[in-house]
Design a protein around this motif. Structure first.
Motif, PDB file in Angstrom:
ATOM      1  N   LYS A   1      -0.328  20.712   7.368  1.00 27.20           N
ATOM      2  CA  LYS A   1      -1.785  20.561   7.335  1.00 27.20           C
ATOM      3  C   LYS A   1      -2.215  19.641   6.195  1.00 27.20           C
ATOM      4  N   THR A   2      -1.567  19.778   5.032  1.00 25.46           N
ATOM      5  CA  THR A   2      -1.893  18.924   3.892  1.00 25.46           C
ATOM      6  C   THR A   2      -1.634  17.458   4.211  1.00 25.46           C
ATOM      7  N   LEU A   3      -0.503  17.175   4.876  1.00 24.58           N
ATOM      8  CA  LEU A   3      -0.165  15.797   5.236  1.00 24.58           C
ATOM      9  C   LEU A   3      -1.160  15.238   6.243  1.00 24.58           C
ATOM     10  N   VAL A   4      -1.484  16.031   7.267  1.00 25.02           N
ATOM     11  CA  VAL A   4      -2.417  15.571   8.297  1.00 25.02           C
ATOM     12  C   VAL A   4      -3.804  15.354   7.712  1.00 25.02           C
ATOM     13  N   ASP A   5      -4.255  16.268   6.845  1.00 28.71           N
ATOM     14  CA  ASP A   5      -5.575  16.140   6.221  1.00 28.71           C
ATOM     15  C   ASP A   5      -5.678  14.893   5.347  1.00 28.71           C
ATOM     16  N   SER A   6      -4.539  14.438   4.822  1.00 28.06           N
ATOM     17  CA  SER A   6      -4.536  13.241   3.973  1.00 28.06           C
ATOM     18  C   SER A   6      -4.501  11.956   4.797  1.00 28.06           C
ATOM     19  N   GLY A   7      -4.366  12.097   6.119  1.00 27.15           N
ATOM     20  CA  GLY A   7      -4.337  10.921   6.980  1.00 27.15           C
ATOM     21  C   GLY A   7      -2.960  10.559   7.495  1.00 27.15           C
ATOM     22  N   ARG A   8      -1.944  11.358   7.145  1.00 24.93           N
ATOM     23  CA  ARG A   8      -0.587  11.092   7.631  1.00 24.93           C
ATOM     24  C   ARG A   8      -0.480  11.472   9.093  1.00 24.93           C
TER      25      ARG A   8
ATOM     26  N   ILE B   1      16.737  13.258   7.390  1.00 27.26           N
ATOM     27  CA  ILE B   1      16.228  11.899   7.311  1.00 27.26           C
ATOM     28  C   ILE B   1      15.014  11.890   6.385  1.00 27.26           C
ATOM     29  N   SER B   2      14.722  10.720   5.827  1.00 22.22           N
ATOM     30  CA  SER B   2      13.651  10.645   4.820  1.00 22.22           C
ATOM     31  C   SER B   2      12.468   9.803   5.280  1.00 22.22           C
ATOM     32  N   ASN B   3      12.415   9.442   6.571  1.00 22.26           N
ATOM     33  CA  ASN B   3      11.311   8.624   7.068  1.00 22.26           C
ATOM     34  C   ASN B   3       9.968   9.277   6.764  1.00 22.26           C
ATOM     35  N   LEU B   4       9.000   8.460   6.365  1.00 20.75           N
ATOM     36  CA  LEU B   4       7.680   9.002   6.062  1.00 20.75           C
ATOM     37  C   LEU B   4       7.035   9.585   7.311  1.00 20.75           C
ATOM     38  N   SER B   5       7.346   9.028   8.472  1.00 19.34           N
ATOM     39  CA  SER B   5       6.783   9.552   9.719  1.00 19.34           C
ATOM     40  C   SER B   5       7.336  10.933  10.048  1.00 19.34           C
ATOM     41  N   ALA B   6       8.423  11.335   9.387  1.00 17.20           N
ATOM     42  CA  ALA B   6       8.993  12.671   9.566  1.00 17.20           C
ATOM     43  C   ALA B   6       8.631  13.579   8.392  1.00 17.20           C
TER      44      ALA B   6
ATOM     45  N   LYS C   1       1.079   2.807   7.449  1.00 19.30           N
ATOM     46  CA  LYS C   1       0.046   3.838   7.456  1.00 19.30           C
ATOM     47  C   LYS C   1       0.474   5.070   6.666  1.00 19.30           C
ATOM     48  N   GLN C   2       1.724   5.505   6.845  1.00 17.97           N
ATOM     49  CA  GLN C   2       2.180   6.719   6.177  1.00 17.97           C
ATOM     50  C   GLN C   2       2.146   6.552   4.658  1.00 17.97           C
ATOM     51  N   PHE C   3       2.525   5.352   4.176  1.00 20.17           N
ATOM     52  CA  PHE C   3       2.503   5.102   2.733  1.00 20.17           C
ATOM     53  C   PHE C   3       1.070   5.086   2.219  1.00 20.17           C
ATOM     54  N   MET C   4       0.181   4.433   2.946  1.00 19.59           N
ATOM     55  CA  MET C   4      -1.216   4.340   2.522  1.00 19.59           C
ATOM     56  C   MET C   4      -1.863   5.711   2.422  1.00 19.59           C
ATOM     57  N   ALA C   5      -1.493   6.607   3.347  1.00 20.00           N
ATOM     58  CA  ALA C   5      -2.130   7.916   3.403  1.00 20.00           C
ATOM     59  C   ALA C   5      -1.535   8.913   2.416  1.00 20.00           C
ATOM     60  N   SER C   6      -0.551   8.483   1.618  1.00 15.20           N
ATOM     61  CA  SER C   6       0.099   9.416   0.706  1.00 15.20           C
ATOM     62  C   SER C   6      -0.606   9.532  -0.639  1.00 15.20           C
TER      63      SER C   6
ATOM     64  N   ALA D   1      -4.329   7.872  -3.219  1.00 17.18           N
ATOM     65  CA  ALA D   1      -5.324   6.825  -3.469  1.00 17.18           C
ATOM     66  C   ALA D   1      -4.681   5.577  -4.063  1.00 17.18           C
ATOM     67  N   ALA D   2      -3.727   5.754  -4.984  1.00 24.30           N
ATOM     68  CA  ALA D   2      -3.071   4.607  -5.614  1.00 24.30           C
ATOM     69  C   ALA D   2      -2.287   3.798  -4.585  1.00 24.30           C
ATOM     70  N   GLN D   3      -1.606   4.513  -3.683  1.00 26.53           N
ATOM     71  CA  GLN D   3      -0.837   3.837  -2.645  1.00 26.53           C
ATOM     72  C   GLN D   3      -1.759   3.080  -1.688  1.00 26.53           C
ATOM     73  N   GLN D   4      -2.897   3.685  -1.364  1.00 26.71           N
ATOM     74  CA  GLN D   4      -3.831   3.025  -0.457  1.00 26.71           C
ATOM     75  C   GLN D   4      -4.381   1.750  -1.081  1.00 26.71           C
ATOM     76  N   GLU D   5      -4.735   1.810  -2.350  1.00 30.08           N
ATOM     77  CA  GLU D   5      -5.267   0.624  -3.024  1.00 30.08           C
ATOM     78  C   GLU D   5      -4.225  -0.486  -3.080  1.00 30.08           C
ATOM     79  N   LYS D   6      -2.975  -0.105  -3.353  1.00 29.68           N
ATOM     80  CA  LYS D   6      -1.908  -1.093  -3.431  1.00 29.68           C
ATOM     81  C   LYS D   6      -1.704  -1.775  -2.080  1.00 29.68           C
ATOM     82  N   LEU D   7      -1.682  -0.984  -0.998  1.00 28.63           N
ATOM     83  CA  LEU D   7      -1.473  -1.564   0.323  1.00 28.63           C
ATOM     84  C   LEU D   7      -2.659  -2.398   0.774  1.00 28.63           C
ATOM     85  N   GLU D   8      -3.863  -2.014   0.378  1.00 26.89           N
ATOM     86  CA  GLU D   8      -5.042  -2.812   0.737  1.00 26.89           C
ATOM     87  C   GLU D   8      -4.939  -4.209   0.128  1.00 26.89           C
ATOM     88  N   ASP D   9      -4.471  -4.283  -1.119  1.00 23.77           N
ATOM     89  CA  ASP D   9      -4.286  -5.584  -1.768  1.00 23.77           C
ATOM     90  C   ASP D   9      -3.229  -6.411  -1.035  1.00 23.77           C
TER      91      ASP D   9
END
Length: 333
Positions: free
Chosen positions: A201-208, A245-250, A309-314, A316-324
């Motif tokens: 639920k925490t992951l989904v609520d964050s946008g993952r 496995i360590s995929n962010l989608s998993a 998408k998975q990295f961005m949703a993990s 705020a710092a990650q989202q800002e970095k990916l937006e740039d």
């Protein structure tokens, strides 16, 4: 991309057309008159042949080895249904080097030993990838592949090292992070099912975008091997790793390593991108110590359409970095 365009951060772009029902296809027109087409995760930088090559894990390993780059020992085996079709074709009927998965167990016993990782030659987001410890598990998985009409299975040794994704764009590393497998931490009160549900639920609520329904059989098998069940209460502070496995989608967790990664691994990732003629790609790297130049390593895969998408949703710092990074992507012709 649309948010950046509306905010005036993409002055080189004249117009964007997006297919309205699914948002899967887009066309960009630049002020210069040039155009770019986007399709799914593909931002339109790589050639079709380069992308197809990188998406085939077997041929990827071949090209890496031919260029002196370390990767996991392993080999490829055709699933029986596909091997039979090839043997009947005019072009391959005299090809006596075709190997199907009936030879896989003998190969493992002679060359690798258990455990091994088995994965479809084509695929993404860790779908179908499994850590196999016994002949019975191998037989069950390969039968499943055959029923699903997977054409080729890749079988390779286990690399017991941390797993990293290095993102390369136009000869430059623009992002790098460690991928840690999905796990939960006990609180001494909640059982495993409650901990997993809360983490999900925490992951989904964050946008993952995490779909545990297809991972649940893998999680249950992992718990069985550890002698645990969904009703067990985990002691406070104890970590339980639930995926191999360590995929962010998993459900994996990204940890930024851009500041501590040694220059050797930047150079290696850029070299891999050039070998595959990819302007943009994600290089998946197993490395014992990414801060050291002489560390043991192995390239796991090369991803020509790395989803972010998975990295961005993990966070705020990650989202800002990916937006740039996105702004840089779409400003580049």
């Amino acid at each position: 991309m649309i948010d950046a365009y509306n905010a005036g951060k993409l002055p080189e772009i004249k117009d964007i057309i997006v297919e309205p029902e699914y948002g899967y296809v887009a066309s960009i027109e630049y002020n210069s008159g040039e155009r770019r087409v986007l399709y799914g995760h593909d931002p339109g930088f790589n050639s079709g042949s380069a992308e197809q090559l990188a998406n085939d894990k077997g041929y990827t390993k071949f090209l890496l080895r031919e260029n002196g780059i370390d990767c996991a020992r392993g080999s490829e085996f055709l699933l029986p249904w596909w091997a039979d079709m090839l043997r009947q074709s005019d072009r391959q009927q005299f090809n006596h080097s075709i190997r199907d998965t009936k030879e896989a167990l003998g190969y493992i016993d002679k060359s690798l030993g258990f455990p091994v990782y088995v994965k479809p030659s084509r695929g993404s987001q860790g779908v179908g990838v499994a850590r196999v410890e016994t002949a019975e598990e191998l037989d069950k998985l390969l039968n499943q592949y055959n029923e699903e009409r997977v054409k080729v299975a890749v079988i390779e040794e286990e690399l017991k090292m941390p797993d990293y994704r290095i993102l390369v764009f136009d000869g430059e590393v623009v992002n790098a992070y460690e991928r840690r497998p999905f796990s939960v931490k006990g609180d001494g009160v909640s059982n495993l099912k409650q901990l997993i549900d809360l983490k999900h639920k925490t992951l989904v609520d964050s946008g993952r975008d995490i779909h545990f329904e297809r991972q649940l059989p893998i999680i249950m098998n992992k718990l069985r091997k550890m002698g645990l069940s969904m009703t067990d209460i985990i002691p406070e502070g104890a970590d339980v790793r639930l995926m191999d496995i360590s995929n962010l989608s998993a459900g994996g967790t990204p940890v930024d390593v851009g500041e501590v990664m040694h220059q050797r691994w930047r150079d290696l990732a850029v070299r891999v991108a050039r070998i595959f003629d990819l302007r943009i790609c994600g290089v998946d790297l197993a490395c014992k110590d990414i801060t050291q130049s002489d560390s043991e390593y192995g390239v796991i895969e090369v991803n020509a359409t790395p989803g972010v998408k998975q990295f961005m949703a993990s966070g705020a710092a990650q989202q800002e970095k990916l937006e740039d990074i996105f702004v840089k992507f779409f400003q580049t012709l």
